[in-house]
Design a protein around this motif. Structure first.
Motif: not given
Lengths: 289, 307
Positions: B149-151, B153-154, B232
């Motif tokens: 999710c972090w990837y 989003k970034r 997140i």
């Protein structure tokens, strides 16, 4: 298969379709003015049945109970609009949708706490039992449902087309801002919509409880989800579309559950219709693209 | 390490966090309403359960297949979703979850209404895992989900999803094809929900169609909205808190739905962004606390002067 059986099925399908139509038209009216999916309508519907049963036990008069329940449920609907939806209108669409889900969860648990988790009987001898004529055997309440729906829709048509309130509602449904500029009392029109659709839902709920002789906490759930599916099938905000879709679903369910063994529950049929229709006609049966 | 009761709650917290993260990709990042996340969780759970009970697969070989199946289900259900928007999409996903549930109930191949039982435990190097060992796997899966999710989003993918959420027309004008990115969101979100389903299945070891129906899907949405949609931290926080709360307070367990419902309505009235959402009250207070702490430790100099 004799003619009697077929006409029996037609009466059943009409009664079923009438109940769906009462819910779907109410939801379509609400969607028409506020553009929100009123999932909590299922809870309002169950509230109508509980209130009807309560007043029936207190007054022992079915008609007084019916009218009182419709009035109070209507006011309940108007209160929901006033205190929950109205502050949310400027916010994103998902806010009102989720609040509606929350209200729906809340209401059905409230009924469980107040009235107990068990199914309650709604026994009204004048409407229960079957009518038998020339080999035809139909629940007596089916006729009350069909007749009542015709009367209610006639009245609704009159209100919408011939009175000032209906004129206001139609104007608000077309364009809230312009209606406001033209001097129409927008808030009163929206309240009227919620009152009318909740009262109609209460009528349908009481009739269904007499038909199945049962009032229970989540009686509105399935019919509420189907109602939402029906307003999409009918074309958003289109009242005739919602009613047409409701009667189609009444016939489809009666035919499918009687004469076929497709691996779908009654619930599945409405939702399957919905998915298919969205694939081929996303604007709905009578909706404009 | 922990007793079984604690481990069970921790694993369920991890499972619901993963599923909520999946829904967050679809509804939070890409802005596509979805009231039927249970379809994807159920696909992952059922495929993994069928493979391990009937085809002789192990936990580790069934997991990737189950996740791929869930992702395919996401792409498949994303296709009709391309034709409709907002309210119709919400109703369509309700429809999908009911069709899914009634198909599982009526097809004897999937075990019918009683579902699938005697699903084998997960193994590691040939040895069946204890509950504590399984907790490690669940937490690793949660870490992987958070990482994905972090990837997303970034990366530029996250930017594209965000622009689809904010304004579809403007997005297509600047050369991003919204349909494609909606499908990406559905696929990624469904794969995450499927992962949650796999972890759930091999822990509970008994599944029925009703575990993945409409109400569980609504609960996941409640968790996401509660924590803060689109973030997140909000998804994980909401899922953990709402899984833990009924266990901590007995009173809450009896009135669970009443409380969930009231909280949801109040939250929507006063904090529509959730408890830890981007400009929610609690999150702003936390940021302010962080700033004053920083000022305190740097003797009142601001961060810019300090660096």
């Amino acid at each position: 298969m004799s003619g009697a059986v077929i006409s029996q099925q037609i009466v059943n399908a009409l009664a079923l379709g009438s109940v769906y139509a009462m819910i779907a038209v109410g939801l379509a009216m609400i969607y028409g003015v506020l553009r929100i999916l009123h999932i909590a309508h299922a809870g309002v519907y169950a509230a109508g049945a509980y209130l009807g049963l309560y007043f029936f036990k207190v007054t022992d008069n079915f008609f007084i109970a019916l009218v009182l329940s419709m009035l109070i449920t209507g006011v309940l609907g108007a209160l929901i609009e006033r205190f929950i939806y109205r502050p949310m209108l400027p916010k994103p669409r998902i806010v009102a949708l989720i609040a509606s889900i929350g209200l729906f969860i809340c209401l059905s648990d409230l009924f469980r706490i107040i009235a107990g988790p068990y199914q309650m009987a709604f026994d009204y001898p004048a409407l229960s039992g079957q009518v038998t004529m020339s080999g035809l055997s139909v629940p007596r309440v089916d006729f009350a449902i069909i007749g009542g729906t015709a009367a209610i829709f006639g009245l609704l048509w009159f209100i919408m087309q011939k009175t000032n309130i209906g004129f206001g509602i139609r104007a608000v449904a077309q364009d809230i801002e312009t209606a406001k500029v033209m001097g129409i009392n927008v808030d009163r029109s929206i309240q009227a919509v919620f009152f009318l659709s909740s009262a109609i839902a209460a009528f349908g709920a009481i009739m269904v409880s007499v038909l199945y002789n049962a009032v229970y906490t989540n009686m509105g759930d399935m019919i509420g989800y189907k109602g939402l599916a029906l307003i999409v099938i009918g074309g958003f905000g289109s009242l005739p579309g919602a009613a047409l879709a409701a009667f189609l679903l009444g016939f489809a369910e009666t035919i499918f559950t009687t004469y076929s063994d497709v691996p779908l529950s009654r619930e599945g049929i409405a939702m399957f219709m919905l998915v298919l229709l969205i694939l081929f006609r996303p604007q709905g049966l009578l909706g404009k693209a | 390490m922990f007793d079984d009761y604690t481990v069970t709650i921790l694993i369920m917290m991890a499972v619901w966090s993963i599923v909520t993260l999946g829904l967050n990709v679809i509804t939070g990042f890409a802005g596509q309403f979805n009231l039927g996340i249970g379809v994807y969780m159920g696909t992952g759970a059922y495929v993994s359960a069928m493979l391990t009970t009937q085809a002789g697969f192990g936990f580790w070989s069934a997991m990737p297949l189950a996740i791929v199946a869930a992702a395919m289900m996401g792409a498949l259900t994303g296709l009709p979703a391309l034709r409709v928007r907002e309210d119709s999409l919400a109703v369509l996903t309700i429809g999908l979850v009911f069709v899914f549930e009634s198909l599982l109930v009526y097809l004897p191949y999937f075990g019918g209404p009683v579902g699938i039982s005697r699903i084998p435990r997960a193994t590691f190097a040939g040895v069946p895992l204890t509950n504590n060992g399984y907790l490690v796997i669940a937490l690793l899966a949660l870490a992987a989900a958070i990482g994905i999710c972090w990837y997303v989003k970034r990366s530029w993918l996250g930017l594209a999803l965000e622009s689809v959420r904010e304004d579809e027309h403007a997005t297509s004008v600047i050369g991003i094809y919204p349909a494609r990115f909606k499908l990406y969101a559905f696929t990624i979100g469904a794969a995450l929900a499927g992962l949650g389903g796999v972890i759930y299945t091999h822990f509970i070891r008994f599944i029925s169609p009703y575990d993945f129906g409409f109400m569980p899907s609504i609960y996941v949405l409640v968790m996401l909205v509660f924590g803060g949609i689109g973030t997140i931290r909000g998804a994980v926080f909401g899922a953990c808190l709402l899984t833990m709360l009924p266990e901590l307070i007995r009173f809450v367990q009896d009135y669970r739905n009443l409380m969930y419902g009231c909280v949801l309505v109040l939250l929507m009235l006063y904090q529509p962004r959730g408890l830890l959402g981007s400009d929610s009250f609690v999150w702003l207070q936390l940021l302010r606390a962080k700033n004053s702490l920083r000022l305190f430790f740097t003797n009142g100099r601001s961060y810019a002067q300090n660096s």
